[in-house]
Design an enzyme around this catalytic site. Structure first.
Site, short mmCIF file in Angstrom:
data_model
loop_
_atom_site.label_atom_id
_atom_site.label_comp_id
_atom_site.label_asym_id
_atom_site.label_seq_id
_atom_site.Cartn_x
_atom_site.Cartn_y
_atom_site.Cartn_z
N THR A 282 8.50 -17.00 -26.27
CA THR A 282 7.14 -17.24 -26.54
C THR A 282 6.65 -18.44 -25.32
OG1 THR A 282 7.35 -18.45 -28.26
CG2 THR A 282 7.04 -16.20 -28.66
N HIS B 267 -8.66 -35.08 -23.47
CA HIS B 267 -7.75 -34.78 -22.46
C HIS B 267 -7.67 -33.52 -21.95
CE1 HIS B 267 -6.79 -38.94 -22.71
NE2 HIS B 267 -6.36 -38.70 -23.55
N LYS C 18 2.43 -15.24 -28.06
CA LYS C 18 2.02 -16.65 -28.01
C LYS C 18 0.57 -16.66 -28.42
CE LYS C 18 3.87 -20.75 -27.28
NZ LYS C 18 5.11 -21.19 -27.84
#
Length: 279
Positions: free
Chosen positions: A55, A244, A10
């Site tokens: 993943t 964010h 990943k």
């Protein structure tokens, strides 16, 4: 035909670790890639996925290890992450971790580093715009993508609720933005460089030292402070995307959220704009 080599994992797992051991917070923001090698040949040659760790699970493990090692230096964190895979999965023979850090440094308020407010290292670009006619000139200085955050003393509550509202109110959240700002000169300061520094110092002092009920209110207060600090500035315009940092729910893994592990995300973002002038 032989499968010469293989690995998978990943990439770009973005993680913000906030150490809250006392009033002085520490922040470490990383983009992590975790790649595994091992007994995965059948997934490639036969479509047999029984040995494959999803993943998405790899991403979750990055988050779990981040929560368990909030205060660890990046090198220690990388070692702990690799060891987690090796300890948990006997068919994994190798783990390659790469991580790049987004560096933050503390905002200085009256010469003292602040406990929970930060600016991005190597921050922003200075800008100048000049419009000239035979009747006169209009000169403005500014910054582009000047990025800063604080880990507490910010909330968002009592906003409009209707059937489209899903966001939960909070009295304590991370507040981060990459500001584009311009300030219009009505006079010539003794030094533009010093005056520009004073503009940013005044704005950041407000940001760091006052509770923010929302980006809108904080921008207005920052504008007021700039005009009070630098008399040669006629008005200041600010555009602030609300960058964010989303709390990661680790309750499925037996770990409570306590304001320490977040996912940074840039899109979509709130965009807050205002101009404050002398009237």
């Amino acid at each position: 035909m032989p499968l010469i080599s293989n690995s998978y994992g990943k990439g770009r797992v973005r993680i913000m670790r906030v150490g809250r051991d006392g009033a002085r917070h520490e922040v470490r923001e990383l983009s992590v890639q975790a790649m595994l090698t091992g007994d995965f040949t059948a997934a490639y040659t036969q479509g047999d996925n029984r040995q494959v760790i999803a993943t998405d699970s790899i991403k979750n493990i990055v988050n779990i290890v981040a929560r368990d090692h909030v205060g660890a230096e990046n090198e220690v964190f990388a070692g702990a992450l690799a060891q987690y895979f090796l300890d948990r999965y006997p068919h994994v023979t190798g783990v390659d971790i790469s991580a790049s850090e987004t560096k933050w440094r503390r905002i200085e308020v009256e010469g003292a580093p602040h406990d929970h407010a930060f600016v991005l290292d190597g921050n922003g670009k200075a800008t100048v715009t000049l419009a000239a006619t035979r009747e006169g000139t209009r000169l403005a200085s500014g910054v582009d993508r000047f990025t800063f955050l604080k880990t507490t003393q910010s909330g968002w509550e009592d906003y409009w609720f209707d059937e489209a509202t899903t966001l939960k109110p909070t009295a304590d959240r991370l507040f981060a933005t990459a500001m584009e700002a311009q300030w219009l000169w009505s006079g010539v300061p003794a030094s533009y460089e010093a005056a520009n520094a004073a503009v940013l110092a005044a704005a950041l002092k407000v940001f760091a030292t006052t509770y923010s009920p929302g980006v809108q209110a904080t921008l207005y207060q920052m504008g007021e402070a700039v005009l009070a600090a630098v008399p040669e500035v006629a008005e200041i315009s600010m555009a602030c995307p609300n960058k964010h940092y989303l709390p990661i729910d680790l309750s499925p893994f037996g770990r409570a959220f306590d304001g320490q592990v977040f996912t940074p995300t840039d899109e979509p973002h709130g965009q807050i704009v205002c101009t404050v002038g002398r009237g």
